[in-house]
Scaffold this motif. Structure first.
Motif, short mmCIF file in Angstrom:
data_model
loop_
_atom_site.label_atom_id
_atom_site.label_comp_id
_atom_site.label_asym_id
_atom_site.label_seq_id
_atom_site.Cartn_x
_atom_site.Cartn_y
_atom_site.Cartn_z
N ASP A 34 73.90 54.71 -11.41
CA ASP A 34 74.01 53.27 -11.20
C ASP A 34 72.91 52.54 -11.97
OD1 ASP A 34 71.67 52.62 -8.94
OD2 ASP A 34 72.48 54.65 -8.84
N ARG A 35 73.05 51.23 -12.09
CA ARG A 35 72.17 50.44 -12.95
C ARG A 35 70.70 50.54 -12.55
NH1 ARG A 35 73.43 44.16 -13.54
NH2 ARG A 35 72.88 44.26 -11.32
N GLU A 36 70.40 50.47 -11.26
CA GLU A 36 69.00 50.50 -10.82
C GLU A 36 68.34 51.85 -11.13
OE1 GLU A 36 65.29 49.60 -9.25
OE2 GLU A 36 66.93 48.37 -10.03
N ASN A 37 69.07 52.93 -10.89
CA ASN A 37 68.50 54.25 -11.17
C ASN A 37 68.38 54.51 -12.67
OD1 ASN A 37 67.89 55.25 -8.57
ND2 ASN A 37 70.05 55.68 -8.21
N ARG A 38 69.31 53.96 -13.45
CA ARG A 38 69.17 54.07 -14.92
C ARG A 38 67.93 53.31 -15.38
NH1 ARG A 38 74.61 52.72 -15.20
NH2 ARG A 38 74.08 50.74 -16.19
N ILE A 69 60.17 58.54 -9.95
CA ILE A 69 60.94 59.72 -9.52
C ILE A 69 61.17 59.69 -8.00
CG2 ILE A 69 60.86 62.24 -9.29
CD1 ILE A 69 59.37 62.24 -12.01
N SER A 70 60.13 59.30 -7.24
CA SER A 70 60.28 59.20 -5.80
C SER A 70 61.29 58.12 -5.42
CB SER A 70 58.93 58.88 -5.15
OG SER A 70 58.00 59.93 -5.35
N ALA A 71 61.29 57.02 -6.15
CA ALA A 71 62.24 55.93 -5.86
C ALA A 71 63.68 56.38 -6.12
CB ALA A 71 61.90 54.71 -6.71
#
Length: 211
Positions: free
Chosen positions: A137-141, A202-204
């Motif tokens: 998804d956009r936020e994780n990208r 990475i944690s997020a």
């Protein structure tokens, strides 16, 4: 289960129709049953729909976890190579500090640094080819892009440090051992990259993916 109850209700209505004194009472009972079963059917339908959505969301989440997991496993291999190159660089400089003047071989030192430079450049090219998985998804990208950007800056500084050290150690411009030690140490202090800090991103990502 709801269909079993419906059949039982119909049978009960047939029996009641024969024994109730008036049709008015029978119609009232029918109306009540219709309302009850309509409400039950609606609730059941919504519950099934929610379960289907939850299952689809769970499957999508598992797929995203796998996509990021595969990407991160490959990324970690790049980090391991960066760590290896940096450890080799420090080993070379530490060895120089412990070398006696009569045992110093300028050509061998330069060749070791040049070989390490080639390996560092190869890794630099790999790091600059990294890209976030498009399936995320956009936020994780966005978070993965931040990780990549930080890593690219890190490998650029690392490679630059090694390259400048190799240039300084070139035996075509000979230097006495003490001068070379001082200059290489100065390059290491001034040019070395700051730490690569990606734990927050990475944690997020892992928190968002429930990993």
């Amino acid at each position: 289960m709801i269909y079993v109850l419906l059949i039982a209700a119909i049978i009960s209505l047939v029996v009641l129709y024969k024994f109730l004194p008036t049709r008015k009472i029978f119609l009232v009972i029918c109306t009540i049953l219709i309302v009850v079963f309509s409400a039950s059917a609606l609730i059941h339908s919504r519950q099934v729909q929610r379960e289907q959505i939850t299952r689809a969301q769970r499957e999508e989440l598992l797929e995203r976890q796998k996509i990021f997991g595969d990407w991160y496993a490959d990324y970690q291999k790049d980090i391991d190579r960066l760590d290896r190159n940096w450890q080799l660089y420090h080993n070379i400089l530490d060895g120089l500090q412990n070398t006696e003047a009569e045992n110093f071989n300028a050509e061998a030192l330069w060749l070791r640094l040049k070989e390490l430079e080639r390996e560092s450049i190869d890794e630099q090219l790999r790091i600059h080819m990294l890209a976030a998985p498009p399936e995320l998804d956009r936020e994780n990208r966005r978070l993965v892009d931040i990780i990549i950007s930080k890593t690219q800056r890190y490998v650029d500084a690392q490679t630059q440090t090694i390259t400048r050290s190799a240039v300084e150690a070139n035996p075509s411009a000979p230097k006495d051992l003490e001068t070379l030690r001082a200059r290489l140490h100065d390059i290491m202090i001034r040019e070395s990259p700051e730490g690569l800090f990606t734990a927050q991103e990475i944690s997020a990502i892992r928190a968002a993916l429930g990993d």
